[in-house]
Design an enzyme around this catalytic site. Structure first.
Site, PDB file in Angstrom:
ATOM      1  N   SER A 277       1.189  -1.322   0.282  1.00 19.97           N
ATOM      2  CA  SER A 277       0.089   0.324  -0.071  1.00 19.97           C
ATOM      3  C   SER A 277       0.618   1.169   0.136  1.00 19.97           C
ATOM      4  CB  SER A 277      -0.792   0.138   1.345  1.00 19.97           C
ATOM      5  OG  SER A 277      -0.210   0.420   2.237  1.00 19.97           O
ATOM      6  N   LYS A 278       0.239   2.224  -0.259  1.00 20.44           N
ATOM      7  CA  LYS A 278       0.716   3.699  -0.281  1.00 20.44           C
ATOM      8  C   LYS A 278       2.102   3.759   0.943  1.00 20.44           C
ATOM      9  CE  LYS A 278      -1.996   6.526  -2.560  1.00 20.44           C
ATOM     10  NZ  LYS A 278      -3.186   7.590  -2.421  1.00 20.44           N
ATOM     11  N   ARG A 279       1.871   2.725   2.242  1.00 17.41           N
ATOM     12  CA  ARG A 279       2.541   3.759   3.311  1.00 17.41           C
ATOM     13  C   ARG A 279       4.096   2.521   3.019  1.00 17.41           C
ATOM     14  NH1 ARG A 279      -0.841  -0.433   4.933  1.00 17.41           N
ATOM     15  NH2 ARG A 279       0.086  -2.756   6.319  1.00 17.41           N
TER      16      ARG A 279
END
Length: 514
Positions: free
Chosen positions: A252-254
């Site tokens: 994910s973006k994290r």
């Protein structure tokens, strides 16, 4: 039978790294087996689907060289390839299921279904549909429709049925139909649900192999029921493991950027990205790392796909990209960095021969230090900006040494006598001055480097000076001299090397007259 595979993204966002890996495996499978690679856009989510996302997906696949044999902009025998243009097909087949009593109208409101789902979850029960509308009489249905209720179409799931998914990677996977519940195939607005549209399109487009992420494995039993009820032959399935972040959670973006557009904008080479993603969940017997296009097509087989999740490592991707940059022809590299220079405003749309020659030479000097193409901006600002910043630490540590003012004046004087500044000629001047002034070459080279570039690191001093040219080198030396005069209090009383043994003397620098 000719192998036919498809990539069917939903344009509700940018193309994701995970989606690209799925597209790549399908493309490689098709090319290896001399089959067909089909692109289908699943844009029936009217609230979230956007045309700009469709365009971005198509542009990025083209940029990566994953060209489809059938699909948008190309056409094909089994189109249209946008689901929004296939709505009559879904309605016709849903009507057939209704006539055969394999489906029924459902009048339950979304709010009611959500409330029931939450109650069942609180009771720790599987959130299955309770069959409320399955047994409605004709009279009850007409009454609801007279009230203005628009029904969805719900598929009847056979009870007490074991479903077996034959997966090319996992073997046989079993599902109990009791865990599925009757599911919607056509929404009340006439748009199909994912499972229904997926089955209809795959069947009518003659898809032989469905290669997709294992997050879709739970959809497969419902899709098998639809294949059987519609009288279609089911394809072979291969559910490939997900791509995870370094913490073993879903990417994910994290974990950093996940969209293909980001990597394209940053300056990753398309084949470097393809090469890296091919190795996420697949490998050769000899663990080969770098592949040409032909090698990857020749060696890719599904039996070498791993069953465990792959870990996305952005540092390894960056390393691989840097390796590909180093292998790039210098003129090709110059062409690749030009868009980044143009976006920064350093070059215009039209580039004259002299500027192009300069860009080629700069690309050559910086080639080994580029990790991504956009690095060219932070590495070469001093080549294009006349008032580039000088690194404070370098100025304090090196430029403000007591001998530097006098040294730079001597270097300038020698350069002014040159007809043409060349790297060999400059090197000869600097080494001769170092010997004459009893200074190490570093004490001569470093101040000039800072004057010319504002920093201690970078390409070869003589090479970069030659690219800048005689007039610009002199201008930059003058700039450094003016800075030293302005801050003369930091010159250790202005002692100069020509007043003693290289660090003696106490005369302040004379006023600037140049």
């Amino acid at each position: 039978m000719q192998a036919r595979v498809r990539f069917a993204p939903s344009p509700t966002g940018e193309l994701h790294i995970g989606g690209l890996r799925t597209a790549l495996f399908n493309w490689l499978f098709a090319r290896h087996n001399k089959g067909k690679f089909i692109l289908r856009i699943e844009n029936t989510d009217t609230l979230r689907s956007r045309e700009d996302f469709t365009k971005s997906i198509i542009d990025n696949l083209k940029w990566l060289g994953l060209i489809w044999d059938e699909g948008p902009q190309i056409g094909g025998e089994y189109g249209p390839y946008l689901q929004s243009e296939r709505l009559p097909v879904y309605k016709r087949l849903a009507d057939n299921l209704l006539k055969e009593e394999k489906a029924y109208f459902c009048y339950c409101l979304p709010e009611e279904l959500e409330q029931r789902k939450q109650k069942m979850q609180k009771a720790k029960l599987p959130p299955l549909y309770n069959g409320r509308c399955r047994y409605l009489s004709e009279k009850e249905r007409k009454s609801l429709e007279n009230e203005g209720m628009k029904p969805a179409v719900r598929f009847k799931v056979l009870q007490e049925c074991e479903l077996r998914v034959k997966d090319l990677l996992r073997g046989e996977v079993k599902f109990d139909s009791k865990t599925l519940g009757d599911f919607i195939i056509l929404k009340s607005d006439g748009t199909p649900t994912f499972n229904f549209a997926n089955v209809v399109d795959d069947a009518l487009m003659r898809i032989t192999h469905v290669i997709r992420g294992d997050d879709h494995l739970s959809n497969t039993p419902r899709q098998l029921l639809l294949y059987q009820s519609l009288g279609f032959k089911e394809p072979f399935y291969a559910h490939i493991p997900m791509i995870l972040g370094k913490d073993a959670s879903k990417l994910s973006k994290r974990h950093g950027a996940t969209s293909v557009s980001y990597y394209r904008k940053e300056g990753y080479l398309p084949w470097a990205l393809i090469n890296y993603l091919a190795l996420l969940g697949w490998s050769t017997v000899d663990s080969q790392q770098f592949f040409t296009r032909e090698e990857l097509i020749q060696k890719f087989t599904l039996d070498r796909v791993n069953k465990s999740p792959a870990i996305f490592d952005s540092q390894k991707l960056e390393w691989m990209n840097a390796e590909y940059i180093r292998k790039t022809n210098i003129h090709e590299l110059a062409e690749l960095v030009i868009p980044h220079l143009r976006e920064r405003g350093w070059v215009g749309e039209k580039i004259d021969a002299l500027t192009y020659k300069k860009i080629v030479r700069i690309s050559e000097l910086e080639k080994d230090r580029l990790r991504v193409l956009s690095d060219i901006i932070k590495l070469t600002d001093f080549f294009f900006e006349k008032d580039f910043p000088l690194d404070d630490k370098s100025v304090e540590k090196t430029l403000k040494k007591d001998y530097v003012y006098s040294l730079l004046k001597k270097i300038k004087h020698e350069i002014e006598k040159m007809d043409l500044l060349t790297q060999d000629g400059l090197e000869e001047i600097l080494r001769r001055l170092a010997e004459k002034l009893n200074l190490s070459t570093g004490k001569v080279f470093h101040p000039l480097r800072i004057a010319l570039t504002g920093r201690m690191t970078g390409p070869g001093l003589f090479e970069l000076a030659e690219v800048l040219g005689k007039e610009e080198v002199i201008r930059r030396i003058d700039r450094a001299l003016k800075l030293l005069i302005k801050e003369s209090g930091g010159l250790s009383n202005g002692r100069t090397p020509d007043s003693g043994s290289g660090s003696g003397g106490s005369s302040p620098p004379p006023p600037a007259t140049h």
